[in-house]
Design an enzyme around this catalytic site. Structure first.
Site, PDB file in Angstrom:
ATOM      1  N   GLU A  92      -3.928  -3.575  -6.800  1.00  0.00           N
ATOM      2  CA  GLU A  92      -2.655  -3.275  -6.168  1.00  0.00           C
ATOM      3  C   GLU A  92      -1.559  -3.916  -7.008  1.00  0.00           C
ATOM      4  OE1 GLU A  92      -3.292  -2.395  -1.593  1.00  0.00           O
ATOM      5  OE2 GLU A  92      -3.579  -4.530  -2.007  1.00  0.00           O
TER       6      GLU A  92
ATOM      7  N   GLU B 206      -9.057  -4.906  -1.674  1.00  0.00           N
ATOM      8  CA  GLU B 206      -8.803  -6.320  -1.948  1.00  0.00           C
ATOM      9  C   GLU B 206      -9.545  -7.081  -0.863  1.00  0.00           C
ATOM     10  OE1 GLU B 206      -7.803  -9.760  -1.477  1.00  0.00           O
ATOM     11  OE2 GLU B 206      -5.712  -9.234  -1.109  1.00  0.00           O
TER      12      GLU B 206
ATOM     13  N   CYS C 194      -5.830 -14.811   0.822  1.00  0.00           N
ATOM     14  CA  CYS C 194      -7.075 -14.365   0.174  1.00  0.00           C
ATOM     15  C   CYS C 194      -7.347 -15.111  -1.123  1.00  0.00           C
ATOM     16  CB  CYS C 194      -7.008 -12.867  -0.125  1.00  0.00           C
ATOM     17  SG  CYS C 194      -6.753 -11.826   1.311  1.00  0.00           S
TER      18      CYS C 194
ATOM     19  N   LYS D 222       0.821  -1.212   0.000  1.00  0.00           N
ATOM     20  CA  LYS D 222       0.000   0.000   0.000  1.00  0.00           C
ATOM     21  C   LYS D 222       0.857   1.266   0.000  1.00  0.00           C
ATOM     22  CE  LYS D 222      -3.993  -2.215   2.180  1.00  0.00           C
ATOM     23  NZ  LYS D 222      -4.683  -2.376   0.885  1.00  0.00           N
TER      24      LYS D 222
END
Length: 490
Positions: free
Chosen positions: A464, A252, A286, A162
């Site tokens: 991202e 996300e 994830c 990030k």
């Protein structure tokens, strides 16, 4: 007894005490012992962090892109020099095997910082002539102050994912790590400061998301929110960001990703990929391929191959060099995963291996769940429909390509997908029909810095990593220039 001193906030280039007077405990999930007490930011602390970021951003943006690039490259050098130290802290906080954190978390996060450091000097606009006496050009300018809200499964890596594009583009970031794994974000902030990032450009505020996250998403100075977490929370963040000041968002979110094994796939390769896609990081990824679709004709052989590999997994103390499967990151999360496992049994799935806690010896003190594989799964089962975020594989039999594509897409998620096949044309054909943002053919899980990461449907908004992400940390200013006379109609 705690292992580390009380953890403070990080604002304007230094550790500072929170003003709330509140703390929370962070726990080693391998032992159940408290690692440290962490100070909770008050709303006044968040305000102080945002104002600090606003001041620091002006200094940072005034530097040349080459200066910013050099500073970020120095941060990369420090990260790599301290890889083992940071990995040790990450393992202590998350329970992930040290064999994983030393080779993946800091290594790949530093790669992302290095990637965007290289792109910092490549942010450019365009110039186009309109007529002989007039042209226009565009500038890409930083947004200003942005906020990052991290998840607990890859704490320092997500903080770098990030912050790297945000800082490369000339922004400042206020970052809130997950309260479950809060320890490494401050170390990253200190490294940025040591590398030469001006005070205020990367601040860290700790505390519960329902408070800190809300204050950040509603703050009028913050121009963008980058969030990683669950779908329900993501929707709240998006609504709050829109209602406050129409902030840009990148999210996300969750996944229930399909892995399609074709009937021409090499059995050993397919089983290897399925096990990695479900049990790496103890299943807390994830993008895990938790819905494994297998041709009915090879179901029995595939089940046997998977079980054989699961039995080779080395569960143990995450600090031990031989361990490649640690505990889940928290005890509440362990209980949630165990409830899902029980629902699989109750709804008629056939348990092939695992199915409960690991309780042998010292493992009984930790949040360990055995790698679990179910077969004879149906699309309407809870373990097939809902994200578990743990070491639970669901095997589903199918009969033809159209059927498996339809069933794979029958979900509200769309984060990842994979195909295993010796026929590359067939693999591409299936992948192109699957509704997912990150896809793999004959492999699973790698996310290099150059590759955009993000989902379709309820799995996210925006991306991202990759070049395009840098553009979303800037805004375009268009400027027309007239070189000739100006003719007024009045």
């Amino acid at each position: 007894m705690t292992t580390l001193p009380v953890q403070q906030l990080y604002i304007h280039g230094q550790r500072v005490d929170a003003t709330s007077g509140k703390t929370f405990k962070t726990v080693n999930p391998a032992t159940g012992e408290v690692i440290a007490e962490v100070q909770v930011a008050s709303q006044a602390d968040v305000e102080r962090a945002v104002q600090s970021a606003s001041e620091g951003q002006k200094v940072w943006a005034a530097m040349t892109a080459m200066e910013r690039s050099r500073i970020l490259r120095r941060a990369v050098e420090i990260l790599r020099e301290r890889n083992d130290e940071l990995a040790h802290l990450e393992t202590l906080d998350t329970g992930k095997a040290l064999a994983e954190t030393t080779t993946v978390d800091i290594v790949t996060g530093a790669d992302v910082v290095e990637y965007y450091a290289g792109l910092a000097t490549a942010i450019e606009g365009i110039q186009l002539p309109l007529r002989e006496s007039s042209f226009f050009y565009t500038r890409r300018e930083p947004l200003g102050v942005v906020a990052g809200i991290g998840a607990w499964n890859y704490p320092i890596q997500i903080a770098m994912w990030k912050s790297a594009p945000a800082l490369a583009a000339g922004n400042a970031m206020v970052f809130k790590p997950s309260e479950v794994t809060p320890l490494t974000a401050i170390r990253l902030a200190e490294i940025y400061t040591e590398a030469g990032v001006p005070a205020g450009v990367f601040n860290v505020v700790q505390g519960p998301g329902r408070e800190i996250g809300q204050w950040l998403t509603e703050h009028p100075v913050i121009e963008k929110i980058s969030f990683t977490g669950g779908v329900a929370t993501g929707k709240k963040v998006m609504a709050s960001a829109a209602s406050s000041s129409l902030k840009e968002v990148t999210m996300e979110l969750g996944g229930k990703s399909p892995l399609v094994i074709c009937d021409d796939a090499d059995l050993d390769r397919a089983a290897d990929i399925a096990v990695m896609a479900n049990f790496f990081s103890s299943g807390q990824v994830c993008t895990n391929g938790t819905r494994v679709f297998v041709p009915r004709s090879m179901l029995a052989a595939f089940e046997a191959a998977v079980v054989e590999r699961v039995k080779r997994i080395r569960i143990g103390d995450p600090m031990a060099a031989e361990t490649n499967f640690g505990p889940l990151t928290s005890f509440p999360h362990m209980e949630n995963v165990l409830r899902y496992i029980e629902s699989g049994k109750a709804e008629g799935a056939r348990l092939l291996t695992g199915g409960g806690r690991a309780t042998e010896g010292a493992l009984a003190n930790g949040a360990y769940v055995l790698p679990t594989v179910f077969s004879d799964c149906r699309d309407d089962m809870t373990i097939v429909k809902e994200e578990i975020f743990g070491p639970v594989m669901s095997i589903l039999a199918y009969d033809d390509e159209d059927e498996v594509v339809r069933r794979a897409n029958d979900t509200t998620f769309g984060l990842a997908a994979g195909v295993v096949s010796k026929d590359i044309s067939r693999a591409h054909r299936i992948i192109h029909r699957l509704e997912a943002g990150i896809c793999w053919i004959n492999t699973w899980g790698e996310s290099p810095a150059e590759m955009p990461v993000g989902g379709y449907k309820e799995s996210g908004v925006g991306r991202e990593n990759g070049i395009s992400t840098l553009g979303h940390y800037t805004r375009i200013k268009s400027v027309q220039v007239e070189l000739g006379d100006y003719a007024s109609v009045f």
